[in-house]
Design a protein around this motif. Structure first.
Motif, PDB file in Angstrom:
ATOM      1  N   ARG A   1      -2.268   4.588  -5.537  1.00  7.18           N
ATOM      2  CA  ARG A   1      -2.509   5.603  -4.517  1.00  7.18           C
ATOM      3  C   ARG A   1      -3.028   6.889  -5.154  1.00  7.18           C
ATOM      4  O   ARG A   1      -2.702   7.190  -6.266  1.00  7.18           O
TER       5      ARG A   1
ATOM      6  N   GLU B   1      -4.482   2.152   4.052  1.00  9.30           N
ATOM      7  CA  GLU B   1      -4.327   3.441   3.377  1.00  9.30           C
ATOM      8  C   GLU B   1      -4.252   4.577   4.395  1.00  9.30           C
ATOM      9  O   GLU B   1      -3.450   5.516   4.244  1.00  9.30           O
TER      10      GLU B   1
ATOM     11  N   VAL C   1       0.828  -1.210   0.000  1.00  7.23           N
ATOM     12  CA  VAL C   1       0.000   0.000   0.000  1.00  7.23           C
ATOM     13  C   VAL C   1       0.862   1.259   0.000  1.00  7.23           C
ATOM     14  O   VAL C   1       0.453   2.296  -0.516  1.00  7.23           O
TER      15      VAL C   1
END
Length: 300
Positions: free
Chosen positions: A300, A202, A81
């Motif tokens: 992202r 996240e 992530v």
């Protein structure tokens, strides 16, 4: 607020700072950090939902996503992530009294023989003129455990980072080579299995990035040193060195959290060199990790 369980090998100073400065709370997180003893144990717990998020090596994520030769023997929907750091001093260390010429015949401690840090160790030893067949491998688990073994004389050489290497140096251990010799590198990433805990992962990346910016810009020097001293049992001098390393452009925090291709190429090269797994259509199963649509890195 639901508790997010984060598994790490070495206590995370950055995560501690994110908690103490309120960044975790601002991002809606209540985090419980738990130690993991090995990379197979970490990913087994991640897949069993005992851990929600992992602070881990990106090589581990690649192995469990692409290579059926991974320690659990099965592929999994795991992904990166965000990037956290570039190794934090990761290097090959020998116990006091040993040098580069003493690698042959040495007892060499690894997490497991097929981990990313182990592959980096093999490459550094090769660069120093000692092949993998010339030393004895000992499976010792996480970095703090390997540090204990090195200081106790239970192994002669191992890979250390994240403050453990500073303790080793203070005890007279010798840095034989650093991972920077291998090219661009990533040491720690935030990883998750599936999508259930993706929002928390996240949010954690965002909190760590915000905290990291404050560290990099010198706004948390005292707090970071205090956290390093408390969490890693460092003296004030070693804690100051740890904070300086956090700000290093080559070894420290990744300012934007991006997973750069050169670092992935280094990790793929190491794994395909020391544990090649042929792909059905030719090449290696790890070649797929470099495809933009591989799913290895969450957008992202």
């Amino acid at each position: 607020m639901t508790v997010t369980v984060v598994g790490s090998f070495t206590p995370s100073v950055l995560l501690d700072l994110a908690a103490s400065t309120g960044q975790l709370r601002e991002h809606g997180l209540d985090v419980e950090e738990v130690p993991v003893s090995s990379s197979p144990g970490q990913f087994r717990s991640l897949l069993d939902d005992e851990l929600h998020v992992a602070l881990t090596s990106p090589d581990n994520v690649m192995a469990y996503r692409f290579s059926p030769a991974n320690p659990l023997g099965a592929l999994a929907d795991v992904r990166i992530v965000g990037a956290v750091d570039r190794g934090m001093g990761l290097g090959l260390y020998a116990r006091p009294g040993l040098g580069r010429d003493d690698l042959a015949g040495a007892r060499v401690g690894v997490d497991v023989p097929t981990s990313g840090f182990a592959f980096a160790l093999y490459a550094l030893a090769d660069a120093l003129g000692t092949s993998r067949d010339d030393y004895e491998l000992l499976t010792l688990g996480s970095t703090p455990r390997r540090l204990e073994a090195l200081l106790a004389g239970d192994c002669d050489v191992t890979m250390l980072n994240a403050g453990n290497e500073l303790v080793a140096e203070a005890a007279g251990c010798v840095r034989l080579a650093g991972v920077e010799r291998l090219g661009a590198y990533l040491g720690t990433v935030v990883a998750v299995a599936g999508e259930r805990h993706l929002p928390e992962a996240e949010a954690l990346v965002a909190a760590l990035l915000a905290t990291g910016r404050d560290v990099l810009e010198g706004r948390l020097d005292a707090e970071a040193a205090a956290a390093a001293a408390a969490r890693l049992d460092l003296t004030p001098d070693l804690a100051a060195r740890y904070v300086a390393r956090m700000r290093s452009a080559t070894e420290g925090l990744v300012p934007d959290g991006a997973v750069d291709r050169p670092a992935l190429e280094t990790l793929v090269r190491l794994r395909t060199t020391y544990q090649p797994v042929p792909a059905p259509g030719g090449g290696d199963v790890l070649d797929a990790a470099l495809d933009e649509d591989s799913g290895l890195v969450h957008p992202r």
